[in-house]
Scaffold this active site. Sequence first.
Site, PDB file in Angstrom:
ATOM      1  N   ASN A 294     -12.674  47.782  58.035  1.00 42.82           N
ATOM      2  CA  ASN A 294     -12.893  48.866  57.075  1.00 42.82           C
ATOM      3  C   ASN A 294     -14.127  48.562  56.236  1.00 42.82           C
ATOM      4  OD1 ASN A 294     -12.074  47.388  54.572  1.00 42.82           O
ATOM      5  ND2 ASN A 294     -10.152  47.243  55.689  1.00 42.82           N
TER       6      ASN A 294
ATOM      7  N   PRO B 194       1.772  42.278  57.877  1.00 36.09           N
ATOM      8  CA  PRO B 194       2.545  41.876  56.697  1.00 36.09           C
ATOM      9  C   PRO B 194       1.879  42.392  55.432  1.00 36.09           C
ATOM     10  CG  PRO B 194       1.393  39.979  57.663  1.00 36.09           C
ATOM     11  CD  PRO B 194       1.188  41.137  58.598  1.00 36.09           C
ATOM     12  N   ASP B 195       2.664  42.782  54.453  1.00 37.97           N
ATOM     13  CA  ASP B 195       2.110  43.169  53.152  1.00 37.97           C
ATOM     14  C   ASP B 195       2.044  41.903  52.302  1.00 37.97           C
ATOM     15  OD1 ASP B 195       1.708  44.015  50.472  1.00 37.97           O
ATOM     16  OD2 ASP B 195       2.349  46.028  51.049  1.00 37.97           O
ATOM     17  N   ILE B 196       0.841  41.379  52.157  1.00 37.07           N
ATOM     18  CA  ILE B 196       0.654  40.064  51.523  1.00 37.07           C
ATOM     19  C   ILE B 196       1.047  40.125  50.051  1.00 37.07           C
ATOM     20  CG2 ILE B 196      -1.034  38.249  51.027  1.00 37.07           C
ATOM     21  CD1 ILE B 196      -2.686  39.468  53.432  1.00 37.07           C
TER      22      ILE B 196
ATOM     23  N   PHE C  51      -4.472  45.806  43.629  1.00 38.46           N
ATOM     24  CA  PHE C  51      -5.547  46.792  43.523  1.00 38.46           C
ATOM     25  C   PHE C  51      -5.154  48.038  44.313  1.00 38.46           C
ATOM     26  CE2 PHE C  51      -9.707  45.705  41.641  1.00 38.46           C
ATOM     27  CZ  PHE C  51      -9.336  44.533  41.017  1.00 38.46           C
TER      28      PHE C  51
ATOM     29  N   LYS D  28       2.239  53.083  42.919  1.00 40.33           N
ATOM     30  CA  LYS D  28       1.999  51.886  43.746  1.00 40.33           C
ATOM     31  C   LYS D  28       2.436  50.622  43.020  1.00 40.33           C
ATOM     32  CE  LYS D  28      -1.104  52.028  46.825  1.00 40.33           C
ATOM     33  NZ  LYS D  28      -2.388  52.189  47.502  1.00 40.33           N
TER      34      LYS D  28
HETATM   35  O1  C5P Z   1      -0.621  49.562  50.115  1.00 41.60           O
HETATM   36  P1  C5P Z   1      -2.027  49.467  49.740  1.00 41.60           P
HETATM   37  O2  C5P Z   1      -2.903  48.909  50.813  1.00 41.60           O
HETATM   38  O3  C5P Z   1      -2.619  50.723  49.164  1.00 41.60           O
HETATM   39  O4  C5P Z   1      -2.021  48.426  48.516  1.00 41.60           O
HETATM   40  C1  C5P Z   1      -3.172  47.870  48.020  1.00 41.60           C
HETATM   41  C2  C5P Z   1      -2.859  46.521  47.399  1.00 41.60           C
HETATM   42  O5  C5P Z   1      -1.987  45.749  48.224  1.00 41.60           O
HETATM   43  C3  C5P Z   1      -4.101  45.685  47.262  1.00 41.60           C
HETATM   44  O6  C5P Z   1      -3.911  44.808  46.173  1.00 41.60           O
HETATM   45  C4  C5P Z   1      -4.126  44.920  48.593  1.00 41.60           C
HETATM   46  O7  C5P Z   1      -4.888  43.728  48.503  1.00 41.60           O
HETATM   47  C5  C5P Z   1      -2.664  44.621  48.809  1.00 41.60           C
HETATM   48  N1  C5P Z   1      -2.253  44.581  50.221  1.00 41.60           N
HETATM   49  C6  C5P Z   1      -1.857  43.383  50.773  1.00 41.60           C
HETATM   50  N2  C5P Z   1      -1.413  43.343  52.084  1.00 41.60           N
HETATM   51  C7  C5P Z   1      -1.377  44.451  52.824  1.00 41.60           C
HETATM   52  C8  C5P Z   1      -1.783  45.686  52.273  1.00 41.60           C
HETATM   53  C9  C5P Z   1      -2.236  45.708  50.977  1.00 41.60           C
HETATM   54  O8  C5P Z   1      -1.911  42.362  50.094  1.00 41.60           O
HETATM   55  N3  C5P Z   1      -0.944  44.385  54.088  1.00 41.60           N
END
Ligand code: C5P
Length: 426
Positions: free
Chosen positions: A225, A322-324, A343, A357
């Site tokens: 991206n 994974p959502d970190i 963010f 969010k």
């Molecule tokens: O869900 P979204 O991508 O909009 O959320 C944004 C926030 O979540 C940012 O802080 C981004 O760094 C974090 N994020 C993450 N892992 C992911 C997706 C988003 O840490 N897989």
Amino acid sequence: MTNQANPEQGDAAQDLAGKHIVLGLSGGIACYKSAELCRALIKAGATVQVVMTEAAAQFITPVTLQALSGRPVYTSQWDAREPNSMAHINLSREADAIVIAPMSADFMAKLLHGRADDLLSLMCLARPIASVPLLVAPAMNREMYAHPATQRNFLQLEADGATVLGVGTGFQACGETGDGRMLEPDQLLEDIIAFFTPKVLAGQRVLITAGPTYEAMDPVRGITNRSSGKMGFAIARAAREAGADVTLVAGPVALPTPRGVTRVDVRSAVEMHEAVMARASQAGIFIATAAVADWRPASPADRKIKKDGSKSTPQLEFVENPDILAAVASDAATRGTPYCVGFAAESHDLVENASAKRLRKKVPLLVGNVGPDTFGQDHNALLLIDANGHLELPLAPKRVLARRLVQEIASRVRSVRSVGSAKALP
Ligand code: C5P
């Protein structure tokens, strides 16, 4: 310096605005770098008064430094321009800091013994020690640098209240290779700016993610991206300036590592997740600025996908990454640490979307910005959302915003820690 729109107009962040620096040069070949340092200090908003020893004037002329600083250079304690004939007093009383760059081994030995037989050493000895800091940038041959006398002198100089800015390593003008080169002008500038920054994050370990991720389809293609990583890198720099021990987990970006920051390079979301989870439990603050890909190709090909002459197109299947941030925030909910900052880049309804969010991610602080217009730019505007409401940080260079954000985070962390844990915050 990343935020310069036009190099001739100076550094947009004006990090040293209002500061008056007395730049002292002692004798050494590194004097040629001091011309660049002088210019960099001025671009950063400082006023600069140059003082040179006789030996320094053998390496670079006072005329060069006068032209760059816009002020006559002082080289002698007998300078008749000072009505009271006390240049050493007048110059040192005006300074917000005295920076000796380069500091030769001989000049350091002089400082240690409190000798005062030329203007620069006299001025250093005469400086009000409590209000005018002395920063020194050593420059010498590697054998001179490693000599026990020099190492002993560094310790004593620090004990006497000076700040020793360290040295670089590499090829030296004498043809040898090793420690002892003067730091580069941009490194010295970063250190001088950090020196003046209040240490609101002293003793904190800060973990930051930045940049995009790259999800491979085959060995040569992938999905990524437009995140430039600039905001995350600016925050890493600001956190280090504020005294934190900073680790930056960076996706693929071509940005220089901020000084004093530990960088871990990763490519994919899975790698970023691993790198973060291995370090999150030691961090007091986690700031997730990375634009992590939501999905990755389920089974990347191990060879380049070829056109086979038929009109069929490759069928890609995706799995969720994974959502970190959510993973770290979930651990933080039980452990009480790290304090998590997320963010959100939103194209519309920033307050509503970013507030939602924050609750979904279960983080105490969420920082919203309007994308994609600010992606890759040097300026941004931020909206900070926490349990108490929201705060706007209007359009400014990312480095200025990063500093404000670090202050806001530090004050929230202080109040959370003083009432117990971060658990209940979202
Ligand atoms: O869900 P979204 O991508 O909009 O959320 C944004 C926030 O979540 C940012 O802080 C981004 O760094 C974090 N994020 C993450 N892992 C992911 C997706 C988003 O840490 N897989």
